[in-house]
Design a protein around this motif. Structure first.
Motif, short mmCIF file in Angstrom:
data_model
loop_
_atom_site.label_atom_id
_atom_site.label_comp_id
_atom_site.label_asym_id
_atom_site.label_seq_id
_atom_site.Cartn_x
_atom_site.Cartn_y
_atom_site.Cartn_z
N VAL A 180 0.83 -1.20 0.00
CA VAL A 180 0.00 0.00 0.00
C VAL A 180 0.87 1.26 0.00
O VAL A 180 0.40 2.33 -0.33
CB VAL A 180 -0.98 0.04 1.19
CG1 VAL A 180 -2.01 -1.05 1.06
CG2 VAL A 180 -0.26 -0.06 2.51
N ARG A 181 2.11 1.10 0.41
CA ARG A 181 3.03 2.23 0.35
C ARG A 181 4.47 1.73 0.34
O ARG A 181 4.76 0.64 0.80
CB ARG A 181 2.79 3.23 1.47
CG ARG A 181 3.00 2.70 2.85
CD ARG A 181 2.67 3.78 3.88
NE ARG A 181 2.71 3.21 5.20
CZ ARG A 181 3.11 3.86 6.26
NH1 ARG A 181 3.51 5.10 6.16
NH2 ARG A 181 3.12 3.30 7.43
N TYR A 182 5.33 2.58 -0.19
CA TYR A 182 6.75 2.26 -0.33
C TYR A 182 7.57 3.31 0.42
O TYR A 182 7.21 4.48 0.46
CB TYR A 182 7.18 2.27 -1.80
CG TYR A 182 6.54 1.17 -2.59
CD1 TYR A 182 7.19 -0.04 -2.76
CD2 TYR A 182 5.30 1.34 -3.18
CE1 TYR A 182 6.61 -1.07 -3.49
CE2 TYR A 182 4.71 0.33 -3.91
CZ TYR A 182 5.36 -0.87 -4.06
OH TYR A 182 4.78 -1.88 -4.77
N TYR A 183 8.69 2.88 0.97
CA TYR A 183 9.60 3.82 1.63
C TYR A 183 10.23 4.72 0.58
O TYR A 183 10.33 5.92 0.76
CB TYR A 183 10.68 3.04 2.40
CG TYR A 183 11.62 3.93 3.17
CD1 TYR A 183 11.34 4.25 4.50
CD2 TYR A 183 12.77 4.46 2.60
CE1 TYR A 183 12.18 5.07 5.23
CE2 TYR A 183 13.61 5.28 3.32
CZ TYR A 183 13.32 5.59 4.63
OH TYR A 183 14.16 6.41 5.34
N ALA A 184 10.67 4.13 -0.51
CA ALA A 184 11.30 4.88 -1.60
C ALA A 184 10.29 5.01 -2.75
O ALA A 184 9.76 4.01 -3.22
CB ALA A 184 12.54 4.14 -2.09
N GLY A 185 10.03 6.21 -3.16
CA GLY A 185 9.06 6.45 -4.22
C GLY A 185 9.71 6.49 -5.60
O GLY A 185 10.88 6.15 -5.77
N PRO A 186 8.96 6.92 -6.60
CA PRO A 186 9.45 6.93 -7.98
C PRO A 186 10.72 7.75 -8.21
O PRO A 186 11.50 7.44 -9.08
CB PRO A 186 8.29 7.54 -8.77
CG PRO A 186 7.09 7.29 -7.93
CD PRO A 186 7.56 7.33 -6.51
N ARG A 187 10.95 8.78 -7.41
CA ARG A 187 12.14 9.62 -7.59
C ARG A 187 13.22 9.30 -6.56
O ARG A 187 14.03 10.16 -6.21
CB ARG A 187 11.75 11.09 -7.50
CG ARG A 187 10.86 11.52 -8.63
CD ARG A 187 10.64 13.02 -8.61
NE ARG A 187 9.69 13.39 -9.62
CZ ARG A 187 8.43 13.73 -9.39
NH1 ARG A 187 7.98 13.77 -8.15
NH2 ARG A 187 7.63 14.05 -10.38
#
Length: 183
Positions: free
Chosen positions: A96-103
């Motif tokens: 549902v969520r990630y520590y590291a996002g697309p950037r």
């Protein structure tokens, strides 16, 4: 960077590094009075009939009911060298969520154990700077030596010699982590 690329970069030390990383996160949770249990290390892959491969380079941890934070019970933390840390709700195994996002930058794929726990126990419905609904895009651990160094530093000190010869630079001190005492 997928599991195969991490093994190509670190050899068998990749398994030792991931095992140490898992132990560091579990140890930090215990220090905070939380219970994290390790799940299966990886999915079983069947590349051919009768051939099964278990890749030990993924981390799967699940919060269990403990004396504090009953709201965490069942949340699953997952880590892979490709996406870093993700958090799943108890009812689903989809992140549902990630520590590291697309950037993200490579170092965000290997945050410190305290940073992982701070992020994981935060309110899942409250947006933070370390919260992304999308996984990292095009970022790899081997793009930044500091990210590989941090992962290597989780290897038990008695096993470090091979990986350190390959990736250590003389001017960089090792990441400080104290392994829990074994009874």
């Amino acid at each position: 960077m997928n599991n195969d690329a991490l093994v190509a970069a670190l050899g068998m030390d990749a398994v030792a590094a991931v095992h140490g990383y898992r132990a560091a996160v579990i140890s930090e949770a215990t220090r905070r009075g939380l219970r994290l249990v390790s799940g299966s290390l990886s999915d079983v892959v069947q590349p051919a009939v009768g051939v099964y491969i278990v890749g030990p380079l993924d981390i799967r941890l699940t919060f269990r009911r403990g004396p504090g934070r009953a709201d965490l019970d069942g949340r699953a933390l997952q880590w892979s060298p490709e996406h870093g840390w993700s958090l799943c709700r108890p009812s689903t195994q989809l992140p549902v969520r990630y520590y590291a996002g697309p950037r993200a930058v490579p170092l965000q794929l290997v945050p410190t154990a305290p940073d992982v726990l701070d992020w994981a126990i935060a309110d899942p419905d409250r947006p933070t700077s370390r919260c992304s609904a999308l996984p990292p895009d095009g970022v790899a651990l081997d793009d930044d030596p500091a990210a590989l160094h941090r992962l290597i530093d989780f290897i038990d000190p008695h096993r470090r010699s091979h990986a350190y010869r390959a990736f250590r630079t003389p001017d960089r001190p090792p990441f400080a982590y104290t392994h829990p005492r074994r009874l």
